[in-house]
Design a protein around this motif. Structure first.
Motif, PDB file in Angstrom:
ATOM      1  N   GLY A   1      76.055   4.953  -6.547  1.00 27.25           N
ATOM      2  CA  GLY A   1      75.101   6.061  -6.513  1.00 27.25           C
ATOM      3  C   GLY A   1      75.203   6.888  -7.778  1.00 27.25           C
ATOM      4  O   GLY A   1      76.251   6.928  -8.431  1.00 27.25           O
TER       5      GLY A   1
ATOM      6  N   PRO B   1      74.517  10.722  -8.505  1.00 23.23           N
ATOM      7  CA  PRO B   1      74.110  12.054  -8.043  1.00 23.23           C
ATOM      8  C   PRO B   1      73.319  12.795  -9.115  1.00 23.23           C
ATOM      9  O   PRO B   1      73.643  12.714 -10.308  1.00 23.23           O
ATOM     10  N   ARG B   2      72.294  13.518  -8.677  1.00 18.80           N
ATOM     11  CA  ARG B   2      71.455  14.266  -9.610  1.00 18.80           C
ATOM     12  C   ARG B   2      71.908  15.718  -9.727  1.00 18.80           C
ATOM     13  O   ARG B   2      72.400  16.305  -8.767  1.00 18.80           O
TER      14      ARG B   2
ATOM     15  N   ARG C   1      76.077  19.004  -8.028  1.00 23.91           N
ATOM     16  CA  ARG C   1      75.757  17.616  -7.696  1.00 23.91           C
ATOM     17  C   ARG C   1      76.325  17.290  -6.323  1.00 23.91           C
ATOM     18  O   ARG C   1      77.513  17.529  -6.065  1.00 23.91           O
ATOM     19  N   ALA C   2      75.490  16.737  -5.451  1.00 16.73           N
ATOM     20  CA  ALA C   2      75.956  16.250  -4.156  1.00 16.73           C
ATOM     21  C   ALA C   2      76.405  14.803  -4.350  1.00 16.73           C
ATOM     22  O   ALA C   2      75.586  13.890  -4.496  1.00 16.73           O
TER      23      ALA C   2
ATOM     24  N   GLY D   1      76.081  10.473  -1.131  1.00 22.01           N
ATOM     25  CA  GLY D   1      74.667  10.273  -0.837  1.00 22.01           C
ATOM     26  C   GLY D   1      74.407   9.269   0.253  1.00 22.01           C
ATOM     27  O   GLY D   1      73.359   8.620   0.271  1.00 22.01           O
TER      28      GLY D   1
END
Length: 290
Positions: free
Chosen positions: A11, A13-14, A27-28, A31
């Motif tokens: 993943g 993260p954005r 950032r999470a 996800g």
């Protein structure tokens, strides 16, 4: 023939606008659904480049889980539980507690904060705080390799931090083209989060780049399985998170985790009626400082 863990999901993260203002990027990292990330509920990568002296943050409640904080850079917290770069804190919210995370001056900060579920039998444990300073973190330093173990046992190192859920957290730095092979429980939910550079994982040498998270496969009915890691030409720094799944569904709402919606309603009522004390007021027997 040895078996090695491999990457089964990557993943990226954005960056998002954080709740502390325009200087806060969040950032999470996790996800995926909790059924896949169990016992990890969420992991936030908070980056703050504060340009003024206006206080941000403050006191807020938690219950039903543990917050697991690794401060990569800067400082955060109140006078009783202040963290500096490289420090680690594990707070068991348990039956309910209020804690304070305040930043009141110009500072550049980066914090990884994990929410970790508690075993069902320990969901409402007495609140507990554990602070592990950078100077007391077990470290392996050999040619081209530096490993700091903040929780659990990894690479022959064992952290003093006490865990309800068996949990490994290791900050790993590899110089260019350096490879390592370490044991990791095959049944643990595990992932790597790359802070700098890039690293190849497993016999397949699956590439993880800066800012990416790589989830490892699970190997049932296994104890220690090899984890193969090799840095790319610019080296790599990443954090390993691995923990024993609990197999218990949770209900999440705001700052609280419970086994049912009734739990959530009860926790909000207790907080509103002032029944949750501050973490700085817990009994000495529930405070650990290394």
């Amino acid at each position: 023939m040895s078996i090695s863990r491999k990457i089964n999901h990557i993943g990226t993260p954005r960056n998002q606008q954080g709740f502390l203002g325009s200087d806060h990027i969040a950032r999470a990292v996790i996800g995926v659904e909790f059924s896949e990330s169990d016992p990890f509920i969420l992991l936030m990568d908070d980056m703050l480049d504060k340009q003024d002296d206006e206080p941000v943050g403050g006191p807020h409640p938690h219950a039903g889980f543990e917050t697991v904080s690794l401060l990569l850079e800067g400082e955060i917290g109140d006078s009783a539980h202040k963290m500096n770069g490289g420090d680690f804190q594990l707070m068991t919210a348990g039956r309910g507690v209020v804690h304070t995370e305040t930043i009141d001056r110009k500072v550049k900060m980066r914090l990884l904060q994990l929410w970790l579920t508690l075993p069902k039998k320990d969901r409402w444990a007495a609140p507990r705080i554990q602070n592990l300073s950078l100077e007391q973190v077990p470290v392996l330093s050999e040619k081209g390799v530096a490993i700091k173990v903040y929780s659990g046992t990894f690479a022959g190192l064992t952290s003093p931090v006490k865990n309800y859920v068996p949990l490994i957290i290791a900050d790993i730095t590899l110089q260019a083209e350096v490879s390592i092979k370490k044991n990791l429980p095959g049944s643990y939910t595990s992932f790597l989060y790359v802070l700098e550079g890039s690293v190849k994982v497993g016999e397949e040498q699956k590439l993880l780049k800066q800012g990416q998270v790589g989830w490892l496969d699970k190997i049932a009915d296994s104890d220690q399985i090899e984890l193969l890691l090799k840095a790319e030409e610019n080296g790599a720094r990443f954090v390993l998170y691995a923990a024993e799944p609990q197999g218990v569904p949770i209900v999440s709402h705001g700052p609280f985790i419970g086994d049912s919606t009734d739990d959530i309603r009860r926790l909000y009522q207790e907080f509103r009626h002032g029944k949750m004390g501050h973490i700085s007021e817990v009994a000495e027997s529930q405070q650990y400082n290394w």
